[in-house]
Design a protein around this motif. Structure first.
Motif, PDB file in Angstrom:
ATOM      1  N   UNK A 528       0.838  -1.202   0.000  1.00 13.27           N
ATOM      2  CA  UNK A 528       0.000   0.000   0.000  1.00 13.27           C
ATOM      3  C   UNK A 528       0.875   1.254   0.000  1.00 13.27           C
ATOM      4  N   UNK A 529       1.973   1.194   0.758  1.00 18.58           N
ATOM      5  CA  UNK A 529       2.912   2.315   0.771  1.00 18.58           C
ATOM      6  C   UNK A 529       3.560   2.484  -0.599  1.00 18.58           C
ATOM      7  N   UNK A 530       3.915   1.361  -1.206  1.00 20.23           N
ATOM      8  CA  UNK A 530       4.534   1.423  -2.533  1.00 20.23           C
ATOM      9  C   UNK A 530       3.599   2.069  -3.551  1.00 20.23           C
ATOM     10  N   UNK A 531       2.335   1.695  -3.491  1.00 17.36           N
ATOM     11  CA  UNK A 531       1.356   2.246  -4.431  1.00 17.36           C
ATOM     12  C   UNK A 531       1.274   3.760  -4.289  1.00 17.36           C
ATOM     13  N   UNK A 532       1.299   4.252  -3.074  1.00 14.51           N
ATOM     14  CA  UNK A 532       1.230   5.693  -2.830  1.00 14.51           C
ATOM     15  C   UNK A 532       2.497   6.385  -3.313  1.00 14.51           C
ATOM     16  N   UNK A 533       3.660   5.780  -3.064  1.00 22.60           N
ATOM     17  CA  UNK A 533       4.922   6.365  -3.519  1.00 22.60           C
ATOM     18  C   UNK A 533       4.986   6.418  -5.039  1.00 22.60           C
ATOM     19  N   UNK A 534       4.450   5.382  -5.694  1.00 20.72           N
ATOM     20  CA  UNK A 534       4.441   5.332  -7.151  1.00 20.72           C
ATOM     21  C   UNK A 534       3.606   6.475  -7.722  1.00 20.72           C
ATOM     22  N   UNK A 535       2.480   6.760  -7.071  1.00 17.13           N
ATOM     23  CA  UNK A 535       1.623   7.856  -7.515  1.00 17.13           C
ATOM     24  C   UNK A 535       2.357   9.184  -7.401  1.00 17.13           C
ATOM     25  N   UNK A 536       3.128   9.340  -6.326  1.00 13.65           N
ATOM     26  CA  UNK A 536       3.867  10.585  -6.104  1.00 13.65           C
ATOM     27  C   UNK A 536       5.006  10.747  -7.103  1.00 13.65           C
ATOM     28  N   UNK A 537       5.747   9.660  -7.326  1.00 13.10           N
ATOM     29  CA  UNK A 537       6.899   9.722  -8.222  1.00 13.10           C
ATOM     30  C   UNK A 537       7.283   8.297  -8.599  1.00 13.10           C
ATOM     31  N   UNK A 538       7.089   7.930  -9.855  1.00 18.95           N
ATOM     32  CA  UNK A 538       7.351   6.559 -10.289  1.00 18.95           C
ATOM     33  C   UNK A 538       8.784   6.133 -10.016  1.00 18.95           C
ATOM     34  N   UNK A 539       9.712   7.079 -10.044  1.00 20.46           N
ATOM     35  CA  UNK A 539      11.127   6.736  -9.864  1.00 20.46           C
ATOM     36  C   UNK A 539      11.435   6.271  -8.445  1.00 20.46           C
ATOM     37  N   UNK A 540      10.533   6.582  -7.484  1.00 15.52           N
ATOM     38  CA  UNK A 540      10.790   6.203  -6.091  1.00 15.52           C
ATOM     39  C   UNK A 540      10.852   4.693  -5.897  1.00 15.52           C
ATOM     40  N   UNK A 541      10.166   3.933  -6.776  1.00 16.34           N
ATOM     41  CA  UNK A 541      10.138   2.480  -6.580  1.00 16.34           C
ATOM     42  C   UNK A 541      10.658   1.720  -7.800  1.00 16.34           C
ATOM     43  N   UNK A 542      11.447   2.408  -8.634  1.00 14.53           N
ATOM     44  CA  UNK A 542      11.867   1.773  -9.880  1.00 14.53           C
ATOM     45  C   UNK A 542      12.790   0.574  -9.655  1.00 14.53           C
ATOM     46  N   UNK A 543      13.498   0.514  -8.544  1.00 14.89           N
ATOM     47  CA  UNK A 543      14.416  -0.598  -8.294  1.00 14.89           C
ATOM     48  C   UNK A 543      13.900  -1.605  -7.273  1.00 14.89           C
ATOM     49  N   UNK A 544      12.685  -1.390  -6.777  1.00 13.18           N
ATOM     50  CA  UNK A 544      12.168  -2.247  -5.712  1.00 13.18           C
ATOM     51  C   UNK A 544      12.000  -3.684  -6.184  1.00 13.18           C
ATOM     52  N   UNK A 545      11.580  -3.881  -7.444  1.00 15.84           N
ATOM     53  CA  UNK A 545      11.278  -5.222  -7.937  1.00 15.84           C
ATOM     54  C   UNK A 545      12.336  -5.753  -8.913  1.00 15.84           C
ATOM     55  N   UNK A 546      13.562  -5.273  -8.800  1.00 11.27           N
ATOM     56  CA  UNK A 546      14.595  -5.737  -9.727  1.00 11.27           C
ATOM     57  C   UNK A 546      15.009  -7.185  -9.459  1.00 11.27           C
ATOM     58  N   UNK A 547      14.765  -7.677  -8.246  1.00  8.41           N
ATOM     59  CA  UNK A 547      15.085  -9.068  -7.898  1.00  8.41           C
ATOM     60  C   UNK A 547      14.022 -10.005  -8.484  1.00  8.41           C
ATOM     61  N   UNK A 548      14.454 -10.952  -9.313  1.00 11.01           N
ATOM     62  CA  UNK A 548      13.538 -11.883  -9.971  1.00 11.01           C
ATOM     63  C   UNK A 548      12.742 -12.695  -8.950  1.00 11.01           C
ATOM     64  N   UNK A 549      13.387 -13.132  -7.879  1.00 15.29           N
ATOM     65  CA  UNK A 549      12.703 -13.943  -6.861  1.00 15.29           C
ATOM     66  C   UNK A 549      11.595 -13.147  -6.178  1.00 15.29           C
TER      67      UNK A 549
END
Length: 765
Positions: A528-549
């Motif tokens: 839920x926090x990630x979704x809000x950060x993404x709305x504010x600025x997509x770049x804030x979470x651009x590396x969060x899901x770089x891990x394939x696992x």
């Protein structure tokens, strides 16, 4: 001045409770939680474990200082850490049982043993303290009481600070979430440290509860006492009220307060609009009052009825007029008998919609003037917050009732009176009500009546009744605002910049948390926090899901979610739609960023979305408009970005915008139409208020190039200022609690600035 104002709105509790022997706090090693609700003395040098047994010490408002002094000395001597509620107002709310948080009630002090052996010794040593265990305390619902003590409790749970609230076995496998249920619970590998040697010898066969009075429905629940609808063996229905031993409202116990109500309803038995006395008794130290059951709903529930629509139902105004005239007539009758109601709110007035009449309940604060010294009652007198302003202290008793009536009238139509929590002058509440009345075609007569009662509490109620009887119910209040609110936007931006300069703004970067493989992405709030950060600025979470696992785990959670919803598992029924929207959204971001459009992952996301539309979507029988349940078992429908229609609409627009999916178009048309009706909800925040609704409509407008709601959006953004507070040249948005003003993105200035600037760009105005 700017710095002073902004700091005053931070959710930081001041310290007003301290052990008596602490003269210089710098001599001690202390720590605080983020909002300073707790103060912790760190006396131990031992390693803190993640989970284990902890000890809770309860108290009452009469003895809390004495108990704190004893525990302070005990923990200092035993070199063990402890924390306690260090703000007097919050301590009062906790120990008086006036909040709905049953989980924390009574937990005045928490002691943290370093290990199991220390726990056993500490509990026994506390119990052996002279004159300690017999001091009054409040029963803690989540804990076990130690032997026959009044104030020593224990439970197994988390000991260290951690975003992940799971309890694990010895192999590191998660068993369950802590803080999820009220019941006392142990993991399978932990034995009960103090098993009972023998069963209780109490004979409960003679108890009246569950024999004479059988609870069939909980009407109101708080730790200090509850209200139930009960039934007798003869099928007679009554209301049963309880007052739990140990709870105090300053100097008066909850039992004494309930007995006041008993005395009052006995004396007013001749009045048809007050419940009759039926029975009263003690059981296991607690007191119970049985009253006549009166058919009706609270003013809050009455306001929520979909039939109360002034824009399409011509009979609504007449119905409200009859109910309000009946209310004022009955208060006038009580005042003529020198009866001071004392506490008037939307929860202690019942409305019978069949008869258009009102009834008075919860009369524990009522006073027969001339028989009671009000000055002696002043310290333990209670009235409901949100139904009086700062001038009430200067009014005579009957005038106090009349002022409260004014705010009660406002609550018949909207929740504007709740802004009194932050602006107790009443100005914000009145301005909001005027605007709400203007947009919702509420007759001018009701606005004038409410304001007259508030501003002129010495008014003759009979004159007000005659005014309501003779006034035109077709006349609306006119407020003209059609232009873009540039001045308001500039004030928000200026205040936000001021906040940044003074370092008041709390950092909202994604660096404040890290996703781990142990996180539960269905039941935790991280996504839920990630979704809000993404709305504010997509770049804030651009590396969060770089891990394939990590990406794979998220998709696995979608599979789990689908299975649990289909099987209607117990936990899933309580799961907030907010968590589900956030999980689906984060998966869509992954699919977009890593180009997985044609994968089976994407098909599963579509399947999950279809399931949500099937299970959570509800259509109104009268208006045919659709909404979304906040939980599977909930009746409440949310329009908000966090957990409702705006959030689902954003998901469906995402499908169309990035993946060319058109099958949800009909849903989006209906949702946009539905959201266009929510012009002035209870708060303005981006995440749980008007801001998110406007944002969803703007995204809809861009996705479909549909301008039919442009004028509605302009109306909505002109409402933002009515949710703000101005002081010393600053403008702050009031958050959803009504008690705090903030600049942050989720609830405050930044979120509304984002929406206003977006609207200005899209609408070209």
């Amino acid at each position: 001045m700017c710095n002073y104002l902004l700091n005053s709105y931070k959710k930081i509790y001041s310290t007003s409770v301290l052990p008596d022997k602490v003269k210089d706090i710098s001599h001690y090693h202390i720590s605080r939680n983020a909002n300073h609700y707790f103060l912790q003395f760190d006396f131990s040098n031992k390693k803190s474990y993640r989970q284990g047994f902890k000890i809770h010490i309860s108290a009452t408002m009469k003895n809390y200082q004495e108990i704190l002094n004893s525990v302070f000395e005990f923990c200092k001597n035993h070199k063990v850490d402890f924390k306690y509620i260090s703000n007097m107002k919050e301590l009062y709310l906790n120990l008086s049982g006036t909040t709905n948080n049953l989980w924390s009630t009574g937990k005045f002090i928490t002691i943290y043993p370093s290990n199991y052996s220390d726990f056993l010794n500490l509990v026994k040593d506390l119990y052996a303290l002279p004159n300690f265990k017999d001091k009054e305390g409040i029963c803690i619902l989540t804990d076990k009481k130690y032997r026959d003590s009044n104030n020593i409790f224990y439970r197994y749970g988390m000991l260290s600070k951690n975003d992940n609230k799971g309890i694990y076995d010895k192999n590191g496998q998660k068993l369950y979430d802590d803080y999820k249920t009220l019941e006392y619970k142990l993991p399978y590998f932990v034995k009960e440290p103090f098993p009972k040697k023998e069963a209780s010898n109490k004979n409960k066969s003679n108890n009246l509860i569950f024999n004479n009075y059988i609870p069939i429905k909980a009407l109101h629940s708080k730790a200090a006492g509850s209200v139930f609808l009960v039934e007798t063996n003869k099928r007679e229905k009554y209301v049963l009220k309880s007052a739990i031993n140990g709870y105090y409202d300053t100097t008066q116990s909850k039992i004494e307060i309930l007995k006041n109500e008993e005395i009052n309803i006995k004396r007013m038995h001749h009045l048809s609009f007050v419940p009759n006395y039926v029975d009263s008794f003690y059981e296991e130290g607690n007191y119970f009052l049985v009253e006549e059951y009166i058919k009706g709903i609270t003013v809050d529930d009455f306001r929520a009825l979909t039939s109360n629509d002034f824009t399409s139902n011509k009979d609504t105004a007449s119905k409200f007029s009859k109910i309000i005239i009946d209310l004022l007539s009955k208060v006038d009758k009580l005042h003529n008998s020198n009866v001071f109601l004392g506490d008037i709110s939307s929860q202690n007035i019942l409305v019978n919609t069949d008869k258009n009449e009102v009834y008075f309940i919860d009369l524990d604060q009522t006073i027969f003037l001339g028989e009671v010294d009000l000055h002696k009652r002043e310290n333990n007198f209670y009235r409901t917050e949100g139904f009086y302003d700062n001038k009430i202290q200067y009014l005579t008793p009957l005038k106090q009732d009349i002022e409260q009536l004014g705010y009660l009238l406002i609550s018949f139509f909207c929740r504007a009176n709740m802004f009194l929590k932050i602006d107790n002058s009443g100005q914000t509440s009145i301005k909001f009500f005027e605007k709400f009345a203007n947009l919702n075609k509420i007759p001018k007569v009701f606005v004038v009546a409410a304001e007259q009662l508030i501003k002129n509490p010495d008014i003759d109620l009979q004159k007000m009744i005659n005014y309501l009887k003779t006034s035109n119910l077709d006349s609306d209040l006119v407020i003209s605002t059609d232009s873009f609110p540039d001045n308001f936007l500039n004030r928000l931006i200026k205040t936000d910049e001021c906040a940044k300069i003074d370092n008041v703004l709390i950092s909202e970067s994604s660096d404040s948390f890290v996703l781990t493989y142990t996180d539960d992405f269905i039941y935790s709030d991280k996504l839920s926090k990630l979704r809000l950060y993404y709305l504010k600025d997509e770049s804030l979470i651009q590396n969060v899901f770089k891990d394939f696992k990590m990406r794979t785990k998220l998709f696995d959670k979608v599979n789990t979610l689908i299975k649990e919803i289909e099987k209607q598992k117990k936990d899933i029924k309580q799961l907030s739609l907010e968590n589900i929207i956030s999980l689906i959204f984060c998966c869509l971001v992954i699919i977009k960023d890593y180009k997985l459009h044609d994968s089976d992952f994407f098909n599963r996301i579509v399947e999950c979305t279809d399931l949500i539309l099937s299970k959570y979507c509800v259509r109104n029988k009268n208006s045919k408009l659709l909404g979304f349940k906040v939980k599977l078992i909930s009746k409440y429908l949310s329009p908000y970005l966090s957990d409702g229609t705006a959030g689902i609409l954003e998901l469906l627009i995402y499908f169309k915008k990035y993946f060319g999916i058109n099958k949800y178009d009909e849903y989006t048309f209906e949702m946009a139409k539905n959201l266009s009706k929510a012009i002035m909800p209870k708060n303005a925040s981006l995440y749980r208020g008007l801001g998110g609704i406007v944002n969803a409509l703007l995204d809809y407008r861009m996705a479909f190039d549909d301008s039919r709601y442009d004028n509605t959006i302009i109306k909505m953004i002109n409402c933002f200022k009515y949710y703000s507070i101005n002081s010393h040249g600053t403008t702050l948005m009031i958050d959803q609690s009504f008690g705090t003003a903030t600049t942050n993105f989720k609830d405050g200035n930044q979120g509304i600035i984002y929406v206003l600037q977006k609207a200005k760009h899209i609408l070209g105005k």
